[in-house]
Design a protein around this motif. Structure first.
Motif, PDB file in Angstrom:
ATOM      1  N   GLU A 193      -3.057   0.332  -3.741  1.00 29.66           N
ATOM      2  CA  GLU A 193      -3.916   1.396  -3.227  1.00 29.66           C
ATOM      3  C   GLU A 193      -3.062   2.599  -2.869  1.00 29.66           C
ATOM      4  O   GLU A 193      -1.891   2.478  -2.495  1.00 29.66           O
ATOM      5  CB  GLU A 193      -4.701   0.917  -2.008  1.00 29.66           C
ATOM      6  N   VAL A 230      -3.143   5.878  -0.342  1.00 26.49           N
ATOM      7  CA  VAL A 230      -3.758   6.459   0.844  1.00 26.49           C
ATOM      8  C   VAL A 230      -3.118   7.814   1.074  1.00 26.49           C
ATOM      9  O   VAL A 230      -1.896   7.973   0.922  1.00 26.49           O
ATOM     10  CB  VAL A 230      -3.549   5.547   2.076  1.00 26.49           C
ATOM     11  N   LEU A 285      -5.371   8.611   5.699  1.00 25.24           N
ATOM     12  CA  LEU A 285      -4.652   8.195   6.895  1.00 25.24           C
ATOM     13  C   LEU A 285      -4.759   9.345   7.875  1.00 25.24           C
ATOM     14  O   LEU A 285      -4.325  10.462   7.591  1.00 25.24           O
ATOM     15  CB  LEU A 285      -3.182   7.901   6.583  1.00 25.24           C
ATOM     16  N   SER A 315       0.858  -1.192   0.000  1.00 27.54           N
ATOM     17  CA  SER A 315       0.000   0.000   0.000  1.00 27.54           C
ATOM     18  C   SER A 315       0.889   1.236   0.000  1.00 27.54           C
ATOM     19  O   SER A 315       1.856   1.302   0.770  1.00 27.54           O
ATOM     20  CB  SER A 315      -0.908   0.028   1.237  1.00 27.54           C
ATOM     21  N   GLY A 342       1.107   4.938   0.936  1.00 30.21           N
ATOM     22  CA  GLY A 342       0.600   6.112   1.630  1.00 30.21           C
ATOM     23  C   GLY A 342       1.489   7.299   1.317  1.00 30.21           C
ATOM     24  O   GLY A 342       2.715   7.189   1.338  1.00 30.21           O
ATOM     25  N   HIS A 391     -10.412   3.924   5.190  1.00 31.58           N
ATOM     26  CA  HIS A 391      -9.542   4.887   5.865  1.00 31.58           C
ATOM     27  C   HIS A 391      -8.731   4.178   6.953  1.00 31.58           C
ATOM     28  O   HIS A 391      -9.103   3.099   7.435  1.00 31.58           O
ATOM     29  CB  HIS A 391     -10.376   6.005   6.474  1.00 31.58           C
ATOM     30  N   PRO A 441      -8.645   6.974   0.009  1.00 29.83           N
ATOM     31  CA  PRO A 441      -8.828   6.879   1.462  1.00 29.83           C
ATOM     32  C   PRO A 441      -7.798   7.706   2.216  1.00 29.83           C
ATOM     33  O   PRO A 441      -6.724   8.040   1.705  1.00 29.83           O
ATOM     34  CB  PRO A 441      -8.654   5.380   1.746  1.00 29.83           C
TER      35      PRO A 441
END
Length: 342
Positions: free
Chosen positions: A173, A175, A195, A102, A104, A231, A193
């Protein structure tokens, strides 16, 4: 509910950088052994607050050492990276790990990093939306060209393409770290989404989720995508047989780390910055998050999920600063807390 650890590779007073990184790697390995769902890795530059300068590099190491657990960055600092370079690396990890990665991303801060990496203050203050859009395009389209304020280049093929993964997922994904209404709107308009940081409690996080949903709906994001948005809530977790013991562990160790780490941040333009009182901040975190007995920790996580609608957690487990205590904390989280939530 998905529960993961949040790894900063924090350098506590009296510790070396290698010691901090060894604890970070070992805690992630134990997280998989203990049955946690994910490990989220922070990125910092030039400060002992966190000794990992590349969350992507550490993610690659941990993905190679594990077989099941998801590994994410929390976050890769976009203003000091080229979005295409970041996208290429994220695609590589996605393709070679069966979709366990993922990505972020966040704005970071107005730190000297912007000077060192040559991106400048504008990359932090105004160019984050352009960088984010270019990154997402790179992870979703077969070829990309752009004519923007910051980035301009001819059409080039995306290699490797995330959609070529031998899994059902189109790509990793993305984030977005959100700390303000503006960043919430930015993520929502793109259907990405959030964080949410460990410095805010359930009420503020619930408000941010509600704002995200409202902005996503207004931007035309599909109802299914809004409902599925996963989230992530960051927090602190320390487990003990008595709550007072868990609180004492953190209040003895974390203030020294926070003072040493936060004091080391240098702004790129000399602007004044307001620092939190380390002990007061530690006590705030103990009050907001799962710090105490296994039953209390499970109840806190369940309550946050119910109040906010967030069902993914990234929990700082290294607050003691000690390797053995961190490993025990992670194992107790997996053995004594997770079964109560499932």
């Amino acid at each position: 509910m998905q529960v993961g650890s949040f790894v900063l590779a924090a350098q506590f007073p009296g510790q070396g950088q290698g010691e901090a990184l060894h604890r970070a790697v070992r805690s992630a390995e134990v997280a998989e052994e203990a049955g946690l769902d994910a490990v989220w890795l922070a990125e910092h530059h030039f400060v002992p607050y966190g000794t990992c300068p590349s969350a992507l590099t550490l993610a690659a190491l941990l993905l190679g050492r594990t077989r099941r657990i998801r590994v994410g960055t929390a976050v890769s600092v976009l203003p000091t990276s080229h979005p295409v370079a970041l996208g290429e690396q994220a695609a590589l990890l996605h393709l070679t790990t069966g979709g366990r990665f993922s990505l972020g991303v966040g704005r970071g801060g107005p730190w000297v990093d912007l000077e060192v990496f040559g991106t400048g203050l504008r990359a932090y203050e105004t160019d984050f939306p352009e960088s984010l859009d270019l990154l997402v395009r790179w992870l979703r389209e077969p070829s990309v060209a752009t004519q923007g304020e910051r980035f301009t280049f001819r059409e080039v093929p995306v290699v490797p393409r995330p959609s070529e993964s031998l899994t059902d997922t189109e790509g990793p994904e993305v984030v977005v770290a959100c700390t303000s209404p503006a960043s919430v709107r930015l993520a929502a308009e793109r259907g990405l989404p959030m964080l949410l940081g460990m410095h805010v409690g359930d009420e503020e996080k619930a408000d941010m989720v509600a704002l995200w949903r409202s902005c996503a709906h207004a931007a035309g994001v599909g109802g299914d995508a809004i409902a599925r948005a996963a989230h992530v809530s960051a927090g602190v977790c320390q487990i003990a047989d008595r709550r007072t013991d868990a609180v004492e562990t953190l209040t003895k160790a974390m203030p020294g780390w926070l003072k040493q780490g936060l004091d080391a941040h240098v702004t790129v333009d000399g602007r004044a910055r307001t620092m939190r009182d380390p002990l007061v901040y530690t006590e705030l975190l103990c009050g907001l998050h799962p710090v105490g007995t296994p039953r209390l920790c499970a109840d806190r996580l369940a309550a946050t999920c119910e109040r906010t609608g967030i069902n993914r957690f990234a929990l700082l487990v290294e607050g003691s600063g000690d390797l053995a205590a961190t490993e025990e904390n992670v194992r107790r989280l997996g053995a004594e807390v997770l079964p109560q939530l499932r």
